[in-house]
Design a protein around this motif. Structure first.
Motif, short mmCIF file in Angstrom:
data_model
loop_
_atom_site.label_atom_id
_atom_site.label_comp_id
_atom_site.label_asym_id
_atom_site.label_seq_id
_atom_site.Cartn_x
_atom_site.Cartn_y
_atom_site.Cartn_z
N ASP A 82 -34.81 50.36 59.18
CA ASP A 82 -34.78 51.33 58.02
C ASP A 82 -34.06 50.56 56.85
OD1 ASP A 82 -35.70 53.28 59.47
OD2 ASP A 82 -33.83 54.37 59.93
N ASP A 105 -36.79 49.24 54.31
CA ASP A 105 -37.63 50.38 54.00
C ASP A 105 -38.17 50.41 52.46
OD1 ASP A 105 -38.29 51.00 56.51
OD2 ASP A 105 -37.63 52.92 56.67
N MET A 163 -39.04 47.74 50.86
CA MET A 163 -39.90 46.93 50.91
C MET A 163 -41.37 47.74 51.25
SD MET A 163 -39.86 43.30 52.72
CE MET A 163 -40.08 43.90 54.21
N LEU A 164 -41.47 48.84 51.46
CA LEU A 164 -42.59 49.82 51.72
C LEU A 164 -43.35 50.03 50.28
CD1 LEU A 164 -41.67 52.24 54.37
CD2 LEU A 164 -43.12 50.08 54.63
N ALA A 165 -42.53 50.05 49.26
CA ALA A 165 -42.94 50.44 47.83
C ALA A 165 -42.22 49.63 46.76
CB ALA A 165 -42.72 51.74 47.48
N LEU A 177 -43.46 46.69 45.38
CA LEU A 177 -44.48 46.16 44.49
C LEU A 177 -45.15 47.33 43.69
CD1 LEU A 177 -45.86 43.36 46.83
CD2 LEU A 177 -43.74 43.34 45.45
N ASN A 216 -46.96 39.96 50.92
CA ASN A 216 -45.70 40.16 51.71
C ASN A 216 -44.62 39.19 51.38
OD1 ASN A 216 -44.52 42.06 53.66
ND2 ASN A 216 -44.68 40.47 55.21
N ARG A 219 -42.94 40.91 48.58
CA ARG A 219 -42.05 41.84 48.87
C ARG A 219 -40.86 41.47 49.15
NH1 ARG A 219 -46.72 43.41 51.97
NH2 ARG A 219 -47.89 45.06 50.81
#
Lengths: 437, 437
Positions: free
Chosen positions: A46, A49, A51-53, A55, A293, A296
């Protein structure tokens, strides 16, 4: 209370009965717990996380303006090379960024050495025997990879400072010895960090084989538990360069235990000569790894300060888990039936039982629903010569589960120890009456 | 106007002067354009930017509840296996999901065949000669990979229906022939799709080598330009299964030209026997590929309907680019100095000049600032026996740039053709006076 060895056999037998009764009660609970692999826990995952958004459309180019979504940049984007080079302690220019598995980059180095040969050397596929030094206990996947290639695995003892360098220095006089596996920091499974002396002796090796390479898997480079007093590992590449031996090592790391184990980036750092060789072979294998990636990761960690702050959060989650296990092991030490390390970082606690007990402990745990790393796996060919090493991976389970698993483990160590001591006294095979088959 | 061949030499010489004057004017503009590689344009990459944020915290498990951020699932998450299996026309169970490069999965198959040997077969590293069939013109990276392993590249002619199967059937009687490269749909560079007859003959091959494999690189499986009337490729795996020869092929694809060329996922589909073999070797190389990115793709494309709709958007962007080039080539055809395909999909237009002109065209273009795929690259060892094939990649540049690049290309074809015809008539080497060195 005296240690198990000091108890007379009648007392030990009655103790064993009590332990087995307790074991049956635990087994009846039908636990299903896993302490087998060094996996991060969900709360650790977690932490990344963001990194999920992180970019956004229109912000997908490198600092030099290269479009990350398109083909190109075989060795990685500049910001990822800089980040991973700094973690490795290698120049960004000669740091290669791979996919999520540093193991694959190690496999590449071996594959290219095997098929094409290292610079100026005969390919290993044309040599009768290739031997690889395996400081043990060590990382099972390292040993399995070398074995898969048909190489001969040569065990080397581990000391509290790292591999026994007397042995290493003697063994490399054999020109068939082509490599040594090392996890130099918070080692898998011992949790120790190679001392300055060991690193300096490693960097001064004069192997008979010109294509001998140190596989320096710095998987836990920034993975401290004690963030106030982290272990310090001497920079191998700098030491090698000082000795003019910079071609003798490949270094590796990844973000598998920094960001996502199932979605990180990896890196291999090496000398210019090795890098050019590596690139010449990689260029036929791929146009380049996942740069989106990489971006990110670079955006998440613009500098090492961000890495350090992030790793402190991991440590805060992991410290209580390690402490839980260490506290529960304590009575085993008092009873003289186990010893272990107290690591300052990494992912493992390495437990030594009495000789001849580890497999039995693994079996007992498994039958009661707790999976450990297969005993022996930390040695070449999966054979622990003393059958005593157990690798405990306390990171994945929540603390409540960890307590149950560790309690069972301790109980099983007690049972196996009592059985073994009794068997040794009677000279017979271990008593296996009762339910614990 | 009569074709160049019908012009008398005086007229041709005067034409050549005019063309060179025009060329110098273009060269003075200092163009810097690239039509060398099959790269998607920025507007195509934008089509997938929903993937930048389509995963939310707490929604990071597979449909079976497996945590994508952690280690595991060597062969990929179920939803990615299903998606890519459907694109490949292979069962999800025996579809392996890799990183962003299908080229790496091909490299794996070759590497494992070379080092360990295919099931029941001698490793190629212990064989004197390994030959690979190379239908040409074909994909330069395929040929380069095989050459890098030291294999002998055997050219096979391409017809309008696919590889010349008479040649293939004759060549596989040699037990040293271990593989054939195929891009069966919208082929690189010809843009043709193998006919049913060719696929059926391919599936019925009886090679002398039991470890002969068809490398079926279905890179453009869903990459139609004419979405109303797409080419239909017969399912090779089904044909092979019908013949009991399902072990004879490895199939590959990727989302490099569906989502991001620099951040997609790849897949290899194969028989159960081959899959088990592949997995046994992959398991020492990695714990698994980037599952977070697999999940991004699976969420973006829950079924093939979503893929089809998405690919229609690509086609809408690409059609005008292909049409621009095709329209500009038209006069070359009327002048009898070039021929080309009109592809229904894929990434290339394959242009044939008069024999002996392609290298000269490449040189002229380069000197005026337009980079083409190196002429010859589409043939084994980079040698086009007739020096006539030019691979045009019209996808990357915006249309305005594409027009400039194609205009220069046409001009250079004219110059090279006039030079060649004149040289052939005089029996001398081509005239190289003027500025066009």
């Amino acid at each position: 209370m005296p240690g198990y060895q000091e108890l007379d056999s009648a007392r030990l037998l009655s103790l064993l009965d009590e332990l087995k009764t307790e074991y049956e009660e635990v087994r009846a609970k039908g636990l299903r717990l896993d302490m087998s692999r060094g996996k991060p826990g969900t709360d650790q995952l977690d932490l990344s996380d963001a990194m999920l958004a992180n970019l956004k459309p229109g912000e997908l180019s490198t600092e030099g303006g290269f479009e990350c979504r398109n083909y190109g940049l075989l060795d990685g984007i500049p910001e990822a090379k800089r980040l991973m080079g700094e973690i490795l302690g290698v120049s960004p220019e000669t740091t290669f960024i791979g996919g999520n598995a540093s193991l694959s980059l190690m496999h590449d180095c071996i594959t290219f050495s095997f098929i094409h040969g290292l610079p100026g050397a005969t390919p290993w596929c044309r040599q009768d025997t290739v031997k690889v030094l395996c400081p043990s206990p060590g990382y099972d996947r390292h040993f399995a990879m070398a074995e898969h290639f048909g190489f001969e695995l040569v065990p080397v003892a581990m000391t509290a400072e790292g591999p026994d360098m007397d042995q290493v220095e003697a063994l490399i006089r054999d020109s068939a010895v082509k490599a040594i596996w090392c996890v130099p920091k918070y080692s898998n499974p011992l949790g120790i960090t190679f001392s300055d002396t060991v690193v300096r002796r490693m960097a001064a090796l004069s192997p008979a084989a010109p294509d001998f390479r140190i596989y320096w898997d710095n998987a836990y480079a920034v993975h401290h538990l004690d963030t106030q007093n982290p272990d310090i590992l001497l920079n191998l590449m700098e030491e090698l360069e000082r000795n003019g031996r910079q071609d003798m090592a490949f270094t590796f790391t990844s973000t598998s235990k920094i960001t996502y184990a199932g979605g990180g980036i990896s890196a291999a750092g090496m000398s210019k000569t090795n890098f050019d060789w590596f690139m010449a072979h990689k260029t036929v294998q791929t146009i380049g790894y996942d740069k989106v990636n990489q971006l990110r990761h670079a955006r998440m960690f613009p500098d090492m300060g961000h890495v350090t702050a992030h790793m402190a959060k991991h440590a805060a989650i992991l410290r209580p888990k390690f402490q839980t296990v260490l506290d529960m092991l304590e009575p085993l030490g008092r009873d003289g039936i186990a010893s272990w390390n107290k690591p300052n970082g990494g992912y493992f606690i390495s437990l030594d039982t009495l000789p001849g007990c580890a497999k039995r402990v693994g079996q007992l745990c498994k039958e009661a629903g707790v999976v450990l790393t297969t005993p022996g796996a930390t040695f070449p060919y999966g054979k622990d010569p003393e059958d005593k090493n157990i690798r405990i991976a306390p990171t994945l389970p929540p603390i409540s589960e960890l307590e149950q698993a560790a309690a069972l483990l301790c109980l099983c160590v007690r049972i196996a120890s009592a059985e073994k001591i009794l068997a040794d006294r009677t000279g017979s095979s271990r008593p296996r009456a009762g339910a614990a088959h």
